[in-house]
Design an enzyme around this catalytic site. Structure first.
Site, short mmCIF file in Angstrom:
data_model
loop_
_atom_site.label_atom_id
_atom_site.label_comp_id
_atom_site.label_asym_id
_atom_site.label_seq_id
_atom_site.Cartn_x
_atom_site.Cartn_y
_atom_site.Cartn_z
N LYS A 129 44.26 23.72 45.15
CA LYS A 129 45.54 24.40 45.30
C LYS A 129 46.63 23.44 45.82
O LYS A 129 46.33 22.33 46.26
CB LYS A 129 45.38 25.59 46.26
CG LYS A 129 44.43 26.67 45.72
CD LYS A 129 44.88 27.22 44.37
CE LYS A 129 44.34 28.60 44.05
NZ LYS A 129 42.96 28.62 43.51
C1 LIG Z 1 42.27 30.20 43.70
C2 LIG Z 1 42.65 31.58 43.47
C3 LIG Z 1 42.09 32.66 44.18
C4 LIG Z 1 40.92 32.51 45.09
O1 LIG Z 1 41.00 31.55 46.07
P1 LIG Z 1 39.70 30.86 46.65
O2 LIG Z 1 40.23 30.21 47.90
O3 LIG Z 1 39.22 29.85 45.67
O4 LIG Z 1 38.72 31.93 46.95
C5 LIG Z 1 42.60 33.93 43.97
N1 LIG Z 1 43.58 34.16 43.10
C6 LIG Z 1 44.13 33.16 42.38
C7 LIG Z 1 45.23 33.48 41.44
C8 LIG Z 1 43.67 31.86 42.52
O5 LIG Z 1 44.19 30.89 41.77
#
Ligand SMILES: *Cc1c(COP(=O)(O)O)cnc(C)c1O
Length: 402
Positions: free
Chosen positions: A186
């Site tokens: 992210k």
């Molecule tokens: C990455 C992501 C999640 C989940 O996050 P994690 O920290 O990997 O559990 C949820 N929604 C979206 C749109 C994402 O890109």
């Protein structure tokens, strides 16, 4: 969007603060911590950056969604409207609570189509969950009007669009609750982690308790604390939170670099007849973590995606036939393949996803290519990438344009 590209001494220093005193947990051990409360510090800084009253850190973006829903009282038998283009975490987090995901179409914003949302509302609907995919947002104004009219919660999944804004407000702060992920790919990362933000005091108290077995977090004797309601363990560790503090300080530099690289690519591609771009709702500003564009047909888009890869243009995604982000790839959800028996509410009331018509979404998804925007690219690399993209796409489109 990768924050891991800028991991450095700043992150190491924050983590070392924790390693030196050895208190890896965010609660208790007051005497041993040398004044270091990394999770608390990150929460305060994140709430400030997102211009909200409250932030609750948790172990992941997926758990942030579950904690947000539970904090607002969404559970067994309640329906949550979500898009058919998202990450699997959307329906996972809903079903974890015994709530029912209701999947609806997206439009040319690549996020929830407000008309499809309105059509899906029933007496059991409790929440609308827009997912701001690939750096840009849903039409929050239209969705908020629908939620206000029907007395529904608006929960923004801003995991992929941190730093973007709508009507001047940070994404995630516009609805009743907003969720973020800090997983390793992210825009800012802490290895694994997530956050729930809100201006609602009661939801904030509920989130604080729910993510830690119901602990009230009063006083400094954990064992003596009470637990007014049932909870779970979705806690973040001090080590992860420490990384997040350093990453958050870098967010505006990351966003500025993304915007710069995005703009170079976008300007070049906009010169090609036949290339169009994803619609950004009026009042919205992207976080520029992806450049998303449409080609005229599914066939040409697939050809172009393949050719881009072959020519060494990395990190271009064709979500339409991807395992993780679109309804067609979710065979396990469509057929309710679960290790454990699912709650009766889900089994009996979930829509038949094998027969639901998502052709309106297919029209957009089958023609979408998303290029990741990296911050580590040199100017030369961006120029080279952009030139190759342009060349490849022109060659693919030429036969239909001439
Ligand atoms: C990455 C992501 C999640 C989940 O996050 P994690 O920290 O990997 O559990 C949820 N929604 C979206 C749109 C994402 O890109």
């Amino acid at each position: 969007m990768p924050g891991f590209e800028v991991f450095g001494d700043e992150e190491r220093k924050e983590v070392n603060d924790v390693l030196e005193n050895g208190v890896l947990m965010r609660y208790g051990f007051d005497g041993m911590r040398n004044g270091h409360w990394k999770a608390k510090e990150f929460e305060a800084a994140f709430a400030k950056r997102m211009q909200v009253e409250h932030c609750q850190l948790v172990s992941s973006g997926t758990s942030a969604l579950t904690v947000a829903l539970a904090s607002a009282g969404v559970g067994a038998g309640d329906e949550v409207i979500m898009p058919c283009f998202t990450f699997v975490a959307s329906f996972e987090s809903i079903m974890m609570l015994g709530a029912i995901p209701v999947l609806v179409d997206i439009d040319d914003t690549l996020t929830l189509d407000p008309a499809a949302v309105e059509a899906a509302i029933t007496e059991n609907t409790k929440c609308v969950m827009p997912v701001h995919m690939c750096g840009s947002m849903a039409d929050l104004k239209a969705l908020k009007a629908i939620c206000d009219k029907h007395n529904l919660l608006l929960l923004e999944d801003a995991c992929q669009a941190i730093g973007g804004t709508f009507e001047g407000k940070p994404l995630g702060s516009y609805g009743d609750l907003g969720c973020f992920s800090f997983d390793f790919v992210k825009t800012i990362t802490c290895g694994e982690g997530g956050a729930v933000i809100t201006n609602n005091k009661q939801y904030a108290v509920n989130a604080d308790q729910y993510q830690d077995h119901g602990h009230v977090h009063v006083g400094n004797d954990r064992g003596a604390e009470t637990h007014p309601t049932l909870g779970y363990n979705f806690r973040i560790s001090e080590l992860n939170a420490a990384v997040g503090i350093a990453q958050l300080r870098k967010i505006d530099d990351i966003l500025a670099l993304q915007k710069k690289n995005y703009t170079i690519m976008r300007e070049a591609l906009s010169e090609i007849d036949g290339v169009t771009f994803r619609r950004v709702p009026e009042g919205g500003v992207e976080n520029y973590s992806f450049l998303n564009f449409f080609l005229p047909t599914a066939e040409l888009t697939q050809k172009a995606h393949k050719a881009l890869g072959a020519e060494g243009v990395d990190a271009c995604f064709y979500w339409f036939n991807n395992n993780w982000h679109y309804i067609h790839g979710w065979e396990h959800l469509r057929n309710l393949k679960s290790l454990m028996p699912l709650p009766a509410e889900i089994k009996t009331r979930i829509q038949n996803l094998n027969e639901t018509d998502f052709s309106k979404s297919d029209v957009w998804m089958s023609r979408t290519i998303s290029s990741l925007v990296k911050v580590g690219w040199t100017e030369e690399q961006v120029a080279q990438r952009t030139a190759t993209m342009k060349e490849v796409i022109i060659e693919i489109l030429n036969p239909i344009l001439s």
